[in-house]
Design a protein around this motif. Structure first.
Motif, short mmCIF file in Angstrom:
data_model
loop_
_atom_site.label_atom_id
_atom_site.label_comp_id
_atom_site.label_asym_id
_atom_site.label_seq_id
_atom_site.Cartn_x
_atom_site.Cartn_y
_atom_site.Cartn_z
N UNK A 174 0.83 -1.20 0.00
CA UNK A 174 0.00 0.00 0.00
C UNK A 174 0.87 1.26 0.00
N UNK A 175 1.91 1.27 0.80
CA UNK A 175 2.79 2.44 0.88
C UNK A 175 3.65 2.62 -0.37
N UNK A 176 3.76 1.59 -1.15
CA UNK A 176 4.61 1.63 -2.36
C UNK A 176 4.08 2.59 -3.41
N UNK A 177 2.82 2.96 -3.37
CA UNK A 177 2.25 3.85 -4.39
C UNK A 177 2.98 5.19 -4.41
N UNK A 178 3.41 5.66 -3.26
CA UNK A 178 4.12 6.95 -3.21
C UNK A 178 5.43 6.88 -3.98
N UNK A 179 6.13 5.77 -3.88
CA UNK A 179 7.38 5.59 -4.63
C UNK A 179 7.09 5.48 -6.13
N UNK A 180 6.03 4.78 -6.47
CA UNK A 180 5.67 4.59 -7.87
C UNK A 180 5.31 5.91 -8.52
N UNK A 181 4.51 6.71 -7.85
CA UNK A 181 4.04 7.98 -8.43
C UNK A 181 5.16 8.99 -8.60
N UNK A 182 6.19 8.92 -7.78
CA UNK A 182 7.34 9.83 -7.95
C UNK A 182 8.09 9.57 -9.24
N UNK A 183 8.10 8.34 -9.67
CA UNK A 183 8.90 7.93 -10.83
C UNK A 183 8.11 8.04 -12.14
N UNK A 184 6.81 7.83 -12.07
CA UNK A 184 5.98 7.78 -13.27
C UNK A 184 5.62 9.19 -13.73
N UNK A 185 5.63 9.39 -15.06
CA UNK A 185 5.24 10.69 -15.62
C UNK A 185 3.74 10.90 -15.54
N UNK B 245 0.39 7.94 -14.87
CA UNK B 245 -0.06 7.82 -13.47
C UNK B 245 -1.35 7.02 -13.33
N UNK B 246 -2.30 7.25 -14.21
CA UNK B 246 -3.57 6.53 -14.11
C UNK B 246 -3.35 5.03 -14.26
N UNK B 247 -2.56 4.66 -15.26
CA UNK B 247 -2.27 3.23 -15.48
C UNK B 247 -1.46 2.65 -14.32
N UNK B 248 -0.51 3.42 -13.79
CA UNK B 248 0.30 2.95 -12.67
C UNK B 248 -0.56 2.74 -11.43
N UNK B 249 -1.48 3.67 -11.19
CA UNK B 249 -2.37 3.53 -10.03
C UNK B 249 -3.27 2.31 -10.20
#
Length: 119
Positions: free
Chosen positions: A13-24, A28-32
């Motif tokens: 669950x906390x990993x989303x913050x790391x993912x969103x920092x890297x993704x353009x 973001x929508x697809x990454x989420x």
């Protein structure tokens, strides 16, 4: 089990913050969505494992109550029936003891505390 599952799920669950920092912005929508799918899949997996553990625990509880009932009777009817070649009397006594062990009542009252609640 449950503590390690909780920790692993919290990390996912906390990993989303790391993912969103890297993704353009465009991704973001697809990454989420992928992240949500991963978290939901893991949560469903843990629910299934919990259900299997609960079923096993219920069976063990029922057997323990049955054994306690047999032990309380000191063999009771089982001993008085003696050893029969076909074992029908012993089987009948065991079955009767199983039915009167109270397992159904105990399990019915314990199970709600162990089951996962949908929130």
């Amino acid at each position: 089990h449950m503590e390690s599952w909780r920790n692993e799920l919290n990390n996912k669950i906390n990993r989303i913050n790391q993912i969103l920092r890297v993704v353009g912005k465009e991704g973001k929508t697809e990454a989420i969505q992928q992240w949500m799918d991963t978290v939901i899949h893991k949560l469903n997996n843990y629910k299934a494992k919990h259900k299997a553990l609960l079923k096993e625990a219920t069976t063990l509880l029922e057997l323990a109550l049955w054994k306690a009932k047999l032990d309380d009777n000191g063999g009771g009817k089982l001993a008085s029936e003696g050893v029969r070649t076909q074992g029908r009397g012993r089987k009948r006594a065991r079955t009767e003891s199983h039915v009167t062990s109270g397992a159904a009542v105990v399990i019915k009252n314990v199970l709600p505390f162990l089951e996962l609640r949908d929130q």
